[in-house]
Design an enzyme around this catalytic site. Structure first.
Site, short mmCIF file in Angstrom:
data_model
loop_
_atom_site.label_atom_id
_atom_site.label_comp_id
_atom_site.label_asym_id
_atom_site.label_seq_id
_atom_site.Cartn_x
_atom_site.Cartn_y
_atom_site.Cartn_z
N GLU A 261 0.84 -1.21 0.00
CA GLU A 261 0.00 0.00 0.00
C GLU A 261 0.87 1.25 0.00
OE1 GLU A 261 -3.10 -0.21 -0.66
OE2 GLU A 261 -3.09 -2.37 -0.39
N TRP A 292 -20.71 10.65 -20.21
CA TRP A 292 -21.01 10.95 -18.81
C TRP A 292 -22.34 11.70 -18.73
CZ3 TRP A 292 -17.94 8.16 -16.08
CH2 TRP A 292 -16.58 7.99 -16.41
N ASN A 327 -10.94 3.13 2.93
CA ASN A 327 -10.58 2.83 1.54
C ASN A 327 -11.61 1.95 0.82
OD1 ASN A 327 -8.72 2.76 -0.77
ND2 ASN A 327 -8.56 0.60 -0.25
N TRP A 345 -15.82 11.07 -13.34
CA TRP A 345 -14.97 10.85 -12.16
C TRP A 345 -14.37 12.15 -11.64
CZ3 TRP A 345 -9.81 12.20 -12.58
CH2 TRP A 345 -9.27 12.30 -13.87
N TRP A 368 -9.08 7.75 -8.47
CA TRP A 368 -10.33 7.96 -9.21
C TRP A 368 -10.22 7.38 -10.61
CZ3 TRP A 368 -15.23 9.06 -8.06
CH2 TRP A 368 -15.50 9.54 -6.78
P1 FAD Z 1 -3.53 2.18 5.07
O1 FAD Z 1 -4.34 1.05 4.57
O2 FAD Z 1 -3.06 2.12 6.45
O3 FAD Z 1 -2.30 2.32 4.06
C1 FAD Z 1 -1.05 2.92 4.43
C2 FAD Z 1 -0.73 4.08 3.51
O4 FAD Z 1 -0.56 3.61 2.18
C3 FAD Z 1 -1.81 5.13 3.42
O5 FAD Z 1 -1.71 6.06 4.48
C4 FAD Z 1 -1.53 5.76 2.06
O6 FAD Z 1 -0.53 6.74 2.13
C5 FAD Z 1 -1.03 4.59 1.24
N1 FAD Z 1 -2.14 4.02 0.47
C6 FAD Z 1 -3.03 3.09 0.86
N2 FAD Z 1 -3.87 2.79 -0.16
C7 FAD Z 1 -3.50 3.55 -1.20
C8 FAD Z 1 -3.97 3.70 -2.54
N3 FAD Z 1 -4.99 2.97 -3.02
N4 FAD Z 1 -3.35 4.59 -3.34
C9 FAD Z 1 -2.31 5.32 -2.90
N5 FAD Z 1 -1.82 5.23 -1.64
C10 FAD Z 1 -2.40 4.35 -0.81
N6 FAD Z 1 -5.30 8.42 -0.49
C11 FAD Z 1 -4.74 9.57 -0.13
O7 FAD Z 1 -3.76 9.58 0.63
N7 FAD Z 1 -5.25 10.77 -0.58
C12 FAD Z 1 -6.34 10.84 -1.40
O8 FAD Z 1 -6.75 11.94 -1.81
C13 FAD Z 1 -6.97 9.62 -1.77
N8 FAD Z 1 -8.10 9.61 -2.55
C14 FAD Z 1 -8.67 8.42 -2.90
C15 FAD Z 1 -9.81 8.42 -3.72
C16 FAD Z 1 -10.42 7.23 -4.08
C17 FAD Z 1 -11.62 7.24 -4.99
C18 FAD Z 1 -9.91 6.00 -3.60
C19 FAD Z 1 -10.56 4.70 -3.96
C20 FAD Z 1 -8.78 5.98 -2.79
C21 FAD Z 1 -8.14 7.18 -2.44
N9 FAD Z 1 -6.97 7.19 -1.62
C22 FAD Z 1 -6.40 8.39 -1.29
C23 FAD Z 1 -6.28 5.92 -1.28
C24 FAD Z 1 -6.70 5.29 0.06
O9 FAD Z 1 -8.10 5.24 0.16
C25 FAD Z 1 -6.13 6.02 1.27
O10 FAD Z 1 -4.75 6.24 1.11
C26 FAD Z 1 -6.34 5.19 2.54
O11 FAD Z 1 -7.70 4.94 2.74
C27 FAD Z 1 -5.79 5.95 3.72
O12 FAD Z 1 -6.05 5.26 4.91
P2 FAD Z 1 -4.90 4.62 5.77
O13 FAD Z 1 -3.82 5.63 6.00
O14 FAD Z 1 -5.52 4.01 6.97
O15 FAD Z 1 -4.36 3.51 4.78
#
Ligand code: FAD
Length: 463
Positions: A261, A292, A327, A345, A368
Site C-alpha cells: 500500500e 457521462w 478505503n 470521475w 479515481w
Molecule cells: P492504510 O491502509 O493504512 O495504508 C497505508 C498508507 O498507504 C496510506 O496512508 C496511504 O498513504 C497509502 N495508500 C493506501 N492505499 C493507497 C492507494 N490505493 N493509493 C495510494 N496510496 C495508498 N489516499 C490519499 O492519501 N489521498 C487521497 O486523496 C486519496 N483519494 C482516494 C480516492 C479514491 C476514490 C480512492 C478509492 C482511494 C483514495 N486514496 C487516497 C487511497 C486510500 O483510500 C487512502 O490512502 C487510505 O484509505 C488511507 O487510509 P490509511 O492511511 O488508513 O491507509
C-alpha cells in the site's frame, strides 16, 4: 522535525529561518480544499511549537516571496523538500533558477517518498504504467531506503528582521467558516500525532491488516494518510518501524500488503510526475468520448449521503463528518458515482479534494482514474461493484453503516443494505418509511449497471 532532510541540511548550513508560504496563487484549480486547510492550520501550529515559535508564515506567490526574502536576509542557502504536484514542480524550478542566478545555493531534497519517480523506471528509461513490475523492480528487488534522519539536536535561529510582512498562522484564514469537522479530537495533526498513530497501528492494527483493512468497522488501517501527505511522518520512518522479521505466516502477509500500500502511494506519485495531466485527463484516451451524465440532483444526493444506498451514504457521511473515508468504502462510493450514476470521475475527485483531510493530488487522481477504469493499470470498467453485496460482505454486523445512517439502525442485518427489498412489516417495526425517514434509491442498481455497461460497449465499438 525528524527525517526532514531539508531541515537537517539547513541547520547544518548555519542559522535557520524556517518559513511556510501559503501559495494559492500558483495552485490554480488545485488550491487546497477545506478539510486540508483545517489540517494545515493545526499542523502549522504543531510545527511552530516544535520550532519554539520561530516559524514565519507568508501568504502569496512563493516564486516572488522566497527569492526576495533570501536576498533581504542575506541567506546563503535555501533548502526544501520536493513536492510533485505539476504546478509546484514548475514553480520550484523557477525559484531554483532565480536563487541560483542570485548566487544563492538552492537545495531540494526527497522528504516524502521512498524513491524518487525518476529512480524507478523501466530498462528503456520510460516510466512504469503497471503496478506489479513497478513494485517488484523498484522496491522488492532493491535494498531498503536509507535510514531515517533524527531531529536536529540544536538549532541556531536567524533572528534578524525581514522586510517582507509576515502573518500569524491564524491570519492565513485556514479554518473554514461554513464547515468544521464534528470530531476534531479523532485527529491529531502534527509530528507527535503521526508517531502516536504509527505506534497504535503497529500494536493494534498490523496483525490482521491484510484481511481487516477491507472492513470499515475494523481498526486495522493505519490512518497515516494525512500525516504522510503533510510530511509529518516520512514513508522511510514508517518502513523502518515495521517489524524486521515476520513472526508468523499471517503476519508476513500483513506486512507484505501494508508495504504494498505504501508503494501504491509511490506509484501514484510516479504517475503524476510523468503524466502531469493525471488530475484532469483520462490516461486512456478512449474514455474521452464516454457519455457521462450531467445530473446535479444525483451528484448532490451522492455528496450529501442521500442516495438511498446505505453503504454509499454511510461513506459519504463519514467523509463529511470526519474528513476521512475508509478505503473500501471510497472504492464503493466512487464506483457508484462513476458507474451507477455515470457521473464524470472528475466531479467525484473534486468533492473528495475539498472534503478529505488526506486529499492528495497524486493519490486522489490516480485512485479515481483506477476506479473509473480509465487510468493506468486500472480496474476494468465492466467490473462494477454491487454496493448492497459489498455492504453485506464488508460490514457484516452493520456497525459502520448503522453509525453513519442511524435512521436505519433498527433494521435487521438482512435488510440493512437493501431496505428497498424489505417487507413493509419489517420496515414499520424498524421505524423506516422509505421516501420519508430515508430516501428511496435514486437509481435501480440492476438497471443502472446495465446502462453503464451499454455506454462502455458503445465506447468499445467506436474504438
Ligand atoms: P492504510 O491502509 O493504512 O495504508 C497505508 C498508507 O498507504 C496510506 O496512508 C496511504 O498513504 C497509502 N495508500 C493506501 N492505499 C493507497 C492507494 N490505493 N493509493 C495510494 N496510496 C495508498 N489516499 C490519499 O492519501 N489521498 C487521497 O486523496 C486519496 N483519494 C482516494 C480516492 C479514491 C476514490 C480512492 C478509492 C482511494 C483514495 N486514496 C487516497 C487511497 C486510500 O483510500 C487512502 O490512502 C487510505 O484509505 C488511507 O487510509 P490509511 O492511511 O488508513 O491507509
Amino acid at each position: 522535525m525528524s527525517d526532514n532532510p531539508a531541515l537537517s541540511a539547513a541547520v547544518a548550513a548555519g542559522r535557520l529561518l524556517p518559513i511556510y508560504i501559503l501559495d494559492d496563487k500558483n495552485a490554480g484549480n488545485y488550491r487546497m480544499g477545506g478539510a486540508s486547510r483545517w489540517w494545515l492550520h493545526h499542523s502549522l501550529n504543531a510545527l511552530n511549537s516544535s520550532l519554539g515559535g520561530k516559524l514565519r508564515v507568508y501568504c502569496g506567490d512563493a516564486a516572488e516571496i522566497l527569492p526576495k526574502l533570501a536576498q533581504e536576509t542575506g541567506a546563503r542557502t535555501v533548502t526544501w523538500n520536493r513536492c510533485y504536484e505539476p504546478w509546484r514542480v514548475q514553480r520550484d524550478k523557477k525559484i531554483l533558477a532565480e536563487l541560483k542566478q542570485s548566487g544563492i545555493e538552492a537545495i531540494s531534497m526527497n522528504g516524502s517518498l521512498l524513491r524518487e519517480p525518476w529512480d524507478v523506471r523501466k530498462a528503456d528509461g520510460t516510466p512504469y504504467r503497471v503496478f506489479t513490475p513497478y513494485f517488484r523492480k523498484g522496491y522488492l528487488e532493491r535494498p531498503v531506503p536509507e535510514k531515517p534522519l533524527s531531529s536536529p539536536e540544536k538549532i541556531m535561529f536567524f533572528d534578524g528582521d525581514t522586510i517582507e510582512s509576515t502573518a500569524a498562522i491564524s491570519d492565513l484564514g485556514l479554518l473554514p467558516s461554513n464547515w468544521d469537522l464534528k470530531k476534531p479530537t479523532v485527529w491529531k495533526p502534527g509530528e507527535k500525532g503521526a508517531q502516536d498513530r504509527l505506534h497504535h497501528f503497529l500494536d493494534n492494527g498490523l496483525e490482521g491488516y491484510n484481511k481487516g483493512r477491507n472492513y470499515p468497522a475494523a481498526e486495522n488501517c493505519s490512518y497515516l494518510s494525512p500525516h504522510l501527505h503533510f510530511g509529518e511522518i516520512s514513508p522511510r520512518q514508517v518502513s523502518y518501524a515495521l517489524p524486521f522479521r515476520e513472526q508468523s505466516v499471517q503476519c508476513e502477509e500483513d506486512l507484505r500488503q501494508f508495504r504494498m500500500e505504501l508503494v501504491w502511494r509511490e506509484f501514484s506519485h510516479s504517475l503524476l510526475y510523468f503524466s502531469p495531466e493525471l488530475p484532469h485527463k483520462n490516461l486512456q484516451e478512449k474514455f474521452d468520448s464516454f457519455s457521462w451524465r450531467k445530473d446535479p440532483a444525483d451528484l448532490q444526493a451522492w455528496q450529501k449521503g442521500q442516495t438511498g444506498i446505505p453503504i454509499v451514504d454511510a461513506g459519504m457521511r463519514e467523509l463529511w463528518q470526519t474528513g476521512f473515508m475508509h478505503n473500501r468504502v471510497r472504492m464503493v462510493a466512487a464506483s457508484f458515482l462513476v458507474k451507477n450514476l455515470m457521473i464524470d470521475w472528475r466531479e467525484g475527485a473534486r468533492w473528495f479534494w475539498d472534503c478529505l483531510i488526506d486529499a492528495d493530488l497524486a493519490n486522489n487522481s490516480a485512485s479515481w482514474q483506477w476506479v473509473a477504469g480509465c487510468g493506468a493499470d486500472a480496474a476494468p470498467f465492466f467490473r462494477i461493484f454491487n454496493p448492497a453485496t459489498q455492504g453485506t460482505r464488508f460490514d457484516p454486523q452493520g456497525d459502520y453503516t448503522r453509525k453513519y445512517v442511524p435512521e436505519l439502525a433498527a433494521l435487521p442485518d438482512k435488510w440493512l443494505f437493501n431496505p428497498w427489498d424489505a417487507p413493509q412489516t419489517v420496515l414499520k417495526e424498524a421505524n423506516v418509511t422509505l421516501g420519508e425517514t430515508y430516501p428511496h434509491p435514486i437509481v435501480d442498481l440492476k438497471i443502472s449497471r446495465q446502462r453503464a455497461l451499454d455506454a462502455y460497449a458503445a465506447l468499445k465499438s467506436a474504438d
